[in-house]
Each structure stands twice: as structure tokens, then as C-alpha cells.
Design a protein around this motif. Structure first.
Motif, short mmCIF file in Angstrom:
data_model
loop_
_atom_site.label_atom_id
_atom_site.label_comp_id
_atom_site.label_asym_id
_atom_site.label_seq_id
_atom_site.Cartn_x
_atom_site.Cartn_y
_atom_site.Cartn_z
N ILE A 44 0.85 -1.19 0.00
CA ILE A 44 0.00 0.00 0.00
C ILE A 44 0.88 1.24 0.00
O ILE A 44 1.80 1.35 0.83
CB ILE A 44 -0.91 0.05 1.24
N GLY A 45 0.63 2.15 -0.92
CA GLY A 45 1.33 3.44 -0.94
C GLY A 45 0.31 4.56 -0.99
O GLY A 45 -0.61 4.54 -1.82
N ILE A 46 0.45 5.53 -0.10
CA ILE A 46 -0.51 6.63 -0.03
C ILE A 46 0.23 7.96 -0.05
O ILE A 46 1.17 8.17 0.72
CB ILE A 46 -1.38 6.53 1.23
N ASP A 47 -0.19 8.83 -0.95
CA ASP A 47 0.33 10.19 -1.04
C ASP A 47 -0.78 11.11 -0.58
O ASP A 47 -1.71 11.41 -1.32
CB ASP A 47 0.75 10.51 -2.48
N GLY A 48 -0.70 11.52 0.69
CA GLY A 48 -1.78 12.31 1.29
C GLY A 48 -1.51 13.79 1.20
O GLY A 48 -0.97 14.40 2.13
N GLY A 49 -1.89 14.40 0.09
CA GLY A 49 -1.70 15.83 -0.07
C GLY A 49 -2.77 16.63 0.65
O GLY A 49 -3.79 16.09 1.10
N GLY A 50 -2.54 17.92 0.75
CA GLY A 50 -3.51 18.77 1.42
C GLY A 50 -4.80 18.94 0.66
O GLY A 50 -5.85 19.22 1.25
N THR A 51 -4.76 18.74 -0.65
CA THR A 51 -5.96 18.87 -1.47
C THR A 51 -6.51 17.51 -1.87
O THR A 51 -7.72 17.28 -1.83
CB THR A 51 -5.66 19.69 -2.73
N THR A 52 -5.63 16.59 -2.27
CA THR A 52 -6.06 15.27 -2.72
C THR A 52 -5.21 14.20 -2.06
O THR A 52 -3.99 14.34 -1.95
CB THR A 52 -5.91 15.14 -4.26
#
Length: 289
Positions: free
Chosen positions: A7-15
């Protein structure tokens, strides 16, 4: 990546973008994001939502994904305290949580030497040499985020107020913002309550105005490009090294950069959440420093 599930998650402030690799099948999903410092509960909800979406795409229970090696690059993870708080709030059994900067560099450069300017709601820059990364910026709008969408929105409003007081010539951009916001009182009231994402919603209008030759908007783009060039120089970027402009606004500044930087521009190797998933693979193999 030989692990059966990653699992890889890129948790940006918008998306918040997530990817899962399972049995050779790769799926990606995206949900609205949140900054872990300014909206902790929102960031937790975003991760849970994207994991649920990935589980549904793979036809697996969420509990199965929670047991997989997971790498989370999250906007707003400014220190170990925030990372630990997130770890306790999320269900992952084996997880690395850090700020989203490293994943963004891997997205853009993979293993190449070079530099990247990540310009979205916020901003930061990085240079990678021999696998080592050095970062500049990414401290939030109150202390920086120059050239970002939030910065463009704030500076456009500030320019509008200056023009209203006789400092500088007005333009379609400033006249439009003055009318849209309801004059000085409306601008001040909006800015008082606005979050970075609210200010960033003004950025597309600034970009469109600049493309049309609006003098105030062109000045903002020029200033933003000047910051990017100065930051790259401070990072030690050398002529001929790869240079990527990423994020929703990065490419906007390409034409305003110095000649050597324009000549070095190259397309990113991937896009979020590619870097996060690659880092999950390194983590599973025990080689994530």
C-alpha cells in the motif's frame, strides 16, 4: 516488489491518492485530502477513505489491507510527534509515515540525480544526488509556500488592496477580485478565515489572467518563478541536471525560469502515488532508510 500486497498513499492537502499492488494487479484511487497539522481528523478520514476505496477495487476486506506493508507520505507531518499520532489513529500493522516530500521526489526523479519543484496548494523544492535528498521549503503559508496556489491567491488579494490605496496600476485581475470579494472589507474578511486551500482556489484565475497578459498577474508569476530559481540555486542545482516542475501549478512557471533551467526541464518519471508505492516496496524489502 515481491511482497504479495503493498500500500502506498500520497496524502496531499488537497487530494489523497492511494495505490495498492496485489498479485500483479495495481489499482489507484483518490479522495479529498487534508493537511495532518492543520486538519488532523480530516487527514485520518482521508486515509481511511482511500484505503476503503482500494479494498473495494481489489475485492479484499479493509482488514487485509491494514496488515500489508504501507508507506504514507502525508502533508503536514512536520515531526515524529505528528507521525506517531497518525500511526495510532490508523489501523496499519506495519507502516512508515512521514511528510510527503520524499514520495514526491521519487515520483518525479525515480533514482535520477536532479531537482524537483513541487508547486500545488503549498510548495517545496528538493535536489537528489546519489540517492541523497535535500529539501527546501514546505513550511506552510504562514512561513513560506512561495509560488504555491495559496501564495498566488494571497498575493493577488494583497495586490488588489495595494491598488485600491493608490499603489500600482489596477488590472482586470485586481478589478475582478475587488468586485468578487466586495471591496476592502470583503477581502479582509475572506483572508481572515481562509485556509490555504481556499486561497488556492483563486490561483486558476491568476494563471488565466497572466496568460492573457494581465500586468499584475504576470508580476506574480514572475515573482514565483524568481523564488523557484533562487531556491534551486540554494540547493546547489547545476546546469544540465534534470529539473522537474510538478504539482498542479509547477508547469505554469516553466516559461519564466532562467534559460539554463528551462533547458533542463524534463518530464516526471511518474506521478503520485507512484513514489509512495515504490517506497512501500523498499520498506517491505527492509531497505528504506
Amino acid at each position: 516488489m515481491s511482497h504479495p500486497l503493498l500500500i502506498g498513499i500520497d496524502g496531499g492537502g488537497t487530494t489523497c491518492r492511494g495505490a495498492a499492488l496485489y498479485g500483479g494487479k495495481r489499482v489507484t484511487r483518490a479522495v479529498p485530502g487534508a493537511n495532518a497539522t492543520s486538519d488532523f481528523d480530516g487527514a485520518v478520514a482521508a486515509v481511511r477513505a482511500v484505503v476503503q476505496a482500494l479494498a473495494e477495487a481489489l475485492d479484499l476486506p479493509v482488514e487485509r489491507l491494514a496488515q500489508a506493508p504501507a508507506y504514507l507520505g502525508m502533508a503536514g507531518v512536520v515531526d515524529a510527534r505528528v507521525a506517531e499520532r497518525l500511526r495510532r489513529a490508523l489501523p496499519f500493522a506495519r507502516v512508515v509515515i512521514e511528510e510527503d516530500r520524499r514520495a514526491s521526489v521519487v515520483d518525479a526523479l525515480a533514482a535520477r540525480d536532479g531537482a524537483v519543484a513541487v508547486i500545488g496548494t503549498g510548495s517545496f523544492l528538493a535536489r537528489q544526488t546519489g540517492g541523497a535528498m535535500r529539501f527546501l521549503g514546505g513550511h506552510g503559508l504562514a512561513l513560506g509556500d512561495e509560488a504555491s496556489g495559496a501564495w498566488l491567491g494571497r498575493e493577488a488579494l494583497a495586490a488588489t488592496l495595494r491598488v485600491s490605496e493608490g499603489w500600482g496600476a489596477g488590472s482586470d485581475l485586481t478589478r475582478g477580485l475587488w468586485d468578487e470579494m466586495g471591496g476592502r472589507s470583503g477581502i479582509v474578511a475572506f483572508a481572515t478565515r481562509a485556509r490555504s486551500r481556499d486561497l488556492a482556489e483563486l490561483a486558476p484565475g491568476v494563471v488565466a489572467a497572466a496568460e492573457g497578459g494581465d500586468a499584475q498577474a504576470v508580476d506574480l508569476i514572475t515573482r514565483g518563478a524568481g523564488y523557484i530559481a533562487g531556491a534551486l540555486t540554494a540547493l546547489g542545482w547545476q546546469s544540465g541536471e534534470a529539473l522537474c516542475l510538478t504539482g498542479g501549478l509547477g508547469p505554469v512557471y516553466a516559461g519564466a525560469l532562467p534559460t539554463a533551467m528551462r533547458a533542463a526541464l524534463t518530464k516526471p518519471q511518474g506521478a503520485a502515488p507512484d513514489g509512495a508505492l515504490a517506497l512501500a516496496g523498499r520498506m517491505a524489502e527492509g531497505c528504506l532508510p
